[in-house]
Design a protein around this motif. Sequence first.
Motif, PDB file in Angstrom:
ATOM      1  N   HIS A 232       4.025   1.260  -0.980  1.00  0.00           N
ATOM      2  CA  HIS A 232       4.769   1.487  -2.225  1.00  0.00           C
ATOM      3  C   HIS A 232       3.979   2.014  -3.158  1.00  0.00           C
ATOM      4  O   HIS A 232       4.488   2.779  -4.149  1.00  0.00           O
ATOM      5  CB  HIS A 232       5.028   0.266  -2.639  1.00  0.00           C
ATOM      6  N   GLN A 233       2.735   1.609  -3.419  1.00  0.00           N
ATOM      7  CA  GLN A 233       1.670   2.256  -4.391  1.00  0.00           C
ATOM      8  C   GLN A 233       1.623   3.817  -4.194  1.00  0.00           C
ATOM      9  O   GLN A 233       1.584   4.620  -5.322  1.00  0.00           O
ATOM     10  CB  GLN A 233       0.348   1.506  -4.440  1.00  0.00           C
ATOM     11  N   GLN A 234       1.538   4.214  -2.970  1.00  0.00           N
ATOM     12  CA  GLN A 234       1.541   5.652  -2.796  1.00  0.00           C
ATOM     13  C   GLN A 234       2.704   6.423  -2.989  1.00  0.00           C
ATOM     14  O   GLN A 234       2.789   7.301  -3.683  1.00  0.00           O
ATOM     15  CB  GLN A 234       1.095   5.811  -1.336  1.00  0.00           C
TER      16      GLN A 234
ATOM     17  N   THR B 250       2.949   6.982  -6.805  1.00  0.00           N
ATOM     18  CA  THR B 250       2.220   7.881  -7.325  1.00  0.00           C
ATOM     19  C   THR B 250       2.633   9.295  -7.162  1.00  0.00           C
ATOM     20  O   THR B 250       2.824  10.104  -8.040  1.00  0.00           O
ATOM     21  CB  THR B 250       0.678   7.682  -6.645  1.00  0.00           C
TER      22      THR B 250
ATOM     23  N   GLU C 231       0.880  -1.244   0.036  1.00  0.00           N
ATOM     24  CA  GLU C 231      -0.035   0.172   0.039  1.00  0.00           C
ATOM     25  C   GLU C 231       0.813   1.113  -0.111  1.00  0.00           C
ATOM     26  O   GLU C 231       0.705   2.177  -0.709  1.00  0.00           O
ATOM     27  CB  GLU C 231      -0.797   0.100   1.202  1.00  0.00           C
TER      28      GLU C 231
END
Length: 928
Positions: free
Chosen positions: A660-662, A665, A658
Amino acid sequence: QKDDSQRLLESFNSDEKEHTLTKSKAEPYTSKEEMVLEESESPLNSNVTAFALKAKVIYPINQKFRPLADGSSNPSLHENPKQAVLPNQVMETSTSGSLGSLSQGDKEDCSSSTTIHSTTSDDRFQARAFLKVTSFLEVLTCESFDVKLCLCSLILKDLMLLDTELRKEKHVMFSQILKIRLTDFYHKKKITDDLFKKILLIQENDFEELQKQLDCRLQNAEMSGAHNSEYQTLEDLERKEREYSEHVIDNMEAFWKQTDKAQQAFLDQSKCSSAKATKIMMDLTEKMIAVESLLSESQDLQAMDIQERLFSWELVVKMIDSLKSYIPEECKCRLNIISNILDNLTVKNNLSVRQKEELLTDLHKAFWEQLAHFSNECIQQSKDLILKRLECRAKKREEFKQRQKAEQGSLLSKTFRNEDVNDFLKAYHELLEKHRQAQWELEEEDDCESTEAVADLYKELYSKASLALAELVTELFLQTLPVVTGLSVRECELLKEEWQENLVPQLEKWEDHRQRRWKLFQEQLLQEKKLWIKEYALSAVMQMHLSEKQDKIIQGVVSRLGCLSDESVNYILQKHRLLLCSVLRRLTLRRVGMAVLAHMRLSRKKSLLQELREQHTLQEGSSPCQDEDQWQLQKAVESHILEEEEKLEEETQQTHLEFHQQLVTEIQEALQFLQQHMEQVIGQTLLQHARREAGKKSSDDGQDFKERLVEAAVESVYGTSNNTNRLVQNYYQQLGKITEDYEGKKLQKLKSLQAERGERNRLRKKQENELALKEKQTKGLLNVSSTVHQRMVLQQKKVLAQFELQQQIRLESLKQKLLGLHHLETELENQLREAEQDFVSELAALARVPVAVKKKPSKRSKPAGEKTNSKRKTFQLPESADKDDCQENIQEPPGLSSGLCRERLQSPQEGETEPRKNSKLLKKRGNR
């Protein structure tokens, strides 16, 4: 009558846990009272739990007896009477079962609480409010559950403070670099004193406005989620960190726009040449790259120091908690041994069961009062002590800041030359590093002294409480027991000595358990340190990957431009490197902050798993010889630990994914800013290049010379209409022939390039087919030996490699096409220039105008040049002042027809406008 003495000890244990764990711990989770209510199925059981809720006492779920409101005790009505007896749980008739029952109650309480916590949702944990602290000393008075979250929040606060300090340092350094450059121009009289002060004032005001905007946004973000100024939640903290990162990226973008604006304004006001301006901007960019390098190195080192501080803080907090637990554990041991002695007296009929219960009840009450007094004194006196220490620290910090500000002002007030910029950057950065290190050491020293003071306070209070407990025990044995039992004083003294002898091994056993827990805690910290080292390694890999990828992109962009000078290309590359360093430095610090937030999310399950491991280790060490039931219980605990480890690993991967995805972005947003800014930089560079080329073209155009030549030819009396028409018509025919030859050569060149490209494509497809055949042969082995993920990665690399190869082939083809057309255009331009020179020479000879035409020798223009020179010698006028003026003014500068060449290529009609205008004037003169 059943022996119910153990319920007093169990009740005491529960009271102690209720005291050490405040109501805040029970609010966000499913409380144990709620669990009891959920499990209750009968109204009789609900009466028991109602009393527990009313009394605010937490009882172990599997505890065999619970005290009722009237003081008596009954078995739990919902329990199965055929329930098997646990290994360490002895029957109530046992005379030496106090310690075993007490430890079993602790164990059952721990296991039940673990089960409750594991079923609690993570959303409720993230919404769990914990105290908002501003310094480490305040954490020493927090509840044990909040300590981890409070310490991590302090780490985030230190990271944010570090980012703020480095950002201010960068702003000051840029302002000083610009000031040094302006001072150099001012001393060289290239700018006025008013302009010098105006530029510096505008720059200072713009930076202050940027800082005000950032502070205002951060304050609004802080107030938007602040429901309670004293407490905060993990969810609020994550939101705050995310918004802070967004605002800082926006501020960074505004800063670089402002610096570009300041540089451009400075160059415009100083009226530098284009080459000089490029050199100055290149120099400023290189200096700011050096600044970013210093800041990046400092940030990495200080971020690691901040992380190390977290581990040292956790050790100190663990030590203080251990001091807090001395008195409760001693109370347990004292009551346990007294209970055993009273059991022996009951067996010997020296005491009745009721007398024993009354004695234990009174002693329990007295011990509880002493424990409560000790806890209250620890909290209150430690808070007062810490408050005084914080006040002293605030005064020291203010004095320290004033001295630092004076030292910084003294350095900034010095005058540096342009050659000394690097020395200034190094001196200023070292000064700020020295100040930060001194501030760090001051806080570390004060924390150490304050912690020692708190520890000494707890030891002093422990001594007093232990003495008070010893007096209560002495009163029991020497005053109460002789009256109740009828034993002599000597016999009671022997009982007291027996109590003291039994107390020592109990305390030694507890100390051994404490040392084991401490060792396990240190091992846990060591594992967390390894995880942080891995996190820093991943961060370095991320920086390297992004840097290489962005360098490859900008190199490709620059290579496609092709028309810029080496200085302009170097400036673009250096500017991109500067912005990339700034972005990567910010993203690196953001990644560290995300790692801290992930650590906070996982702290609950890590703590519970650590408790299970400690419990398992202590049970293994306490009973080396185990029966079948104990062995089964140990296996169950080990199975539970493995299950919790699997859950923790799964939650860890999910949490890291989670974040890492943020992070990805935010990286995309930051790189979008970088791309937009570099587009503007490249656009400005291309614009300046076009302006230079246009200026060079206009200087080589020779328009004034052509106009003077036309006037001279019109005024001449030797030119006729027929001759002029024939000359112009021949010139038109020559231009048409040159253009036709150019178009033919161009078409032939394009066909040859297309044929070469087709041949290369054919060879490439042949190679690809051969590779595909080889891959097809090894595909079966690949499917067996590799996983799905590996095959996907290989396929991805294959597609990307093919795409890059095709892009490279297209780029090489376009380069060849560009070079071929450029060669043809150069040849065309030379031919048009030669034709124009011939036309000018013949026109001058026809009108008998004495003019010296400078021509580049070539095979095509040599005969015409000789003919023109002979005519010019034949029809030369006598020398006069008019002739001298004519020869002086009517000269052909180098590159005369370059402008006419481009006009001819763009539009034949436009290219013929000037000759037609000249021919009309000449016809008019001939008719006249």
